[in-house]
Design a protein around this motif. Structure first.
Motif, short mmCIF file in Angstrom:
data_model
loop_
_atom_site.label_atom_id
_atom_site.label_comp_id
_atom_site.label_asym_id
_atom_site.label_seq_id
_atom_site.Cartn_x
_atom_site.Cartn_y
_atom_site.Cartn_z
N MET A 97 6.01 72.26 16.43
CA MET A 97 5.64 70.84 16.58
C MET A 97 4.26 70.60 16.00
N ASP A 98 4.09 69.49 15.37
CA ASP A 98 2.81 69.13 14.77
C ASP A 98 1.77 68.98 15.87
N GLU B 170 8.30 62.13 15.61
CA GLU B 170 7.10 61.60 16.26
C GLU B 170 6.13 60.97 15.26
N ILE B 171 6.03 61.57 14.08
CA ILE B 171 5.22 61.00 13.01
C ILE B 171 6.06 61.05 11.74
N PRO B 172 5.69 60.31 10.69
CA PRO B 172 6.45 60.38 9.43
C PRO B 172 6.60 61.81 8.94
N LEU C 91 0.37 62.08 3.54
CA LEU C 91 -0.89 61.93 4.25
C LEU C 91 -1.22 60.46 4.51
N LEU C 92 -1.00 59.62 3.51
CA LEU C 92 -1.25 58.18 3.68
C LEU C 92 -0.30 57.60 4.71
N ALA C 93 0.95 58.03 4.69
CA ALA C 93 1.93 57.52 5.65
C ALA C 93 1.52 57.87 7.08
N VAL C 94 1.07 59.11 7.28
CA VAL C 94 0.66 59.54 8.62
C VAL C 94 -0.58 58.77 9.08
#
Length: 257
Positions: free
Chosen positions: A1-2, A72-74, A104-107
């Motif tokens: 998991m991130d 949970e995130i992009p 990175l921009l999406a997150v």
């Protein structure tokens, strides 16, 4: 998991989201540069869809995408391993770099939306991100080339000792927050306005703010980011004796290398 995702993620300001962005970016750059041999081996085309993840602690991982839907995130680009053997290695790495920049921009802006950033907070976040070279620029060498091609009359930050540091007194009509060479009094007002706007958007590479317009600033000769002197513990007197200043981040990178 991130480790930067989910309920454990505590960022609430543009500066905190930028630190998350910078950590993930550093990890992905390692994968595509210093750790490129290991990265190449992990991206086996015989395996399933693989993704490159960067984490806030400047580490990276090649693994399968998250199973939960929605995540949970992009999620980063799927299947980066499939194209490995069908392309020139440099072209393949550049392609992965482009997708990494997009992720990175999406997150970052996912967090901006999640934490309810207003227009000003989103602008600060974008400006901090935009002050860094993209992963693509780093991997392909474009960032180094751009730095070398910057001339002394460029409106970008100069490496000249005389313009590397400034105390920016507000009473001076041409006080520089960035190393913009002083212009003659007969310059057009439009150019002056653009110059002032660029100064207003310059953020300290350490604290991420542009506060302290009366304070001393110093520019790193390696990454060309600007810092409050107090943030990097450099005084104007000490700066006079520094021919080539390196910020803490660049100094640490050289030590690790």
């Amino acid at each position: 998991m991130d480790p930067g995702a989910g309920a454990h993620y505590s960022a609430r300001t543009a500066e905190e989201v930028f630190r998350d962005f910078r950590g993930r970016r550093a990890g992905m750059i390692k994968a595509l540069t210093n750790d490129v041999e290991k990265f190449y081996q992990l991206c086996d085309p015989e395996k399933e869809n693989l993704c490159l993840y960067g984490y806030p602690n400047e580490t990276w991982e090649v693994t399968l995408p998250a199973e939960e839907v929605p995540p949970e995130i992009p999620e980063p680009a799927l299947g980066i391993n499939f194209a490995r053997d069908g392309m020139n290695e440099k072209d393949w790495l550049a392609l992965v770099a482009v997708h990494s920049d997009s992720w990175l921009l999406a997150v970052a802006f996912y967090f901006a939306a999640r934490f309810g950033f207003d227009k000003e907070a989103r602008r600060r976040l974008f400006n901090m991100i935009n002050n860094l070279p993209t992963i693509f620029e780093v991997v392909t060498g474009v960032a180094k080339k751009q730095n070398k091609e910057k001339g002394p009359n460029s409106t970008s930050k100069s490496n000249k000792p005389s313009s590397k540091m400034t105390s920016r007194p507000e009473s001076h009509s041409k006080a520089t927050k960035v190393a913009v060479p002083p212009k003659d009094d007969d310059d057009e007002s439009g150019e002056e306005y653009e110059e002032e706007e660029e100064r207003d958007n310059t953020l300290c590479g350490s604290c991420g703010t542009n506060d302290g317009k009366d304070e001393f600033w110093i520019c790193c000769d390696s990454c060309e980011r600007w810092y409050h002197g107090k943030c990097v513990k450099i005084t104007p007197a000490r700066a006079e004796h520094i021919k080539h200043y390196k910020c803490p981040d660049c100094s640490n990178k050289r030590a690790r290398a």
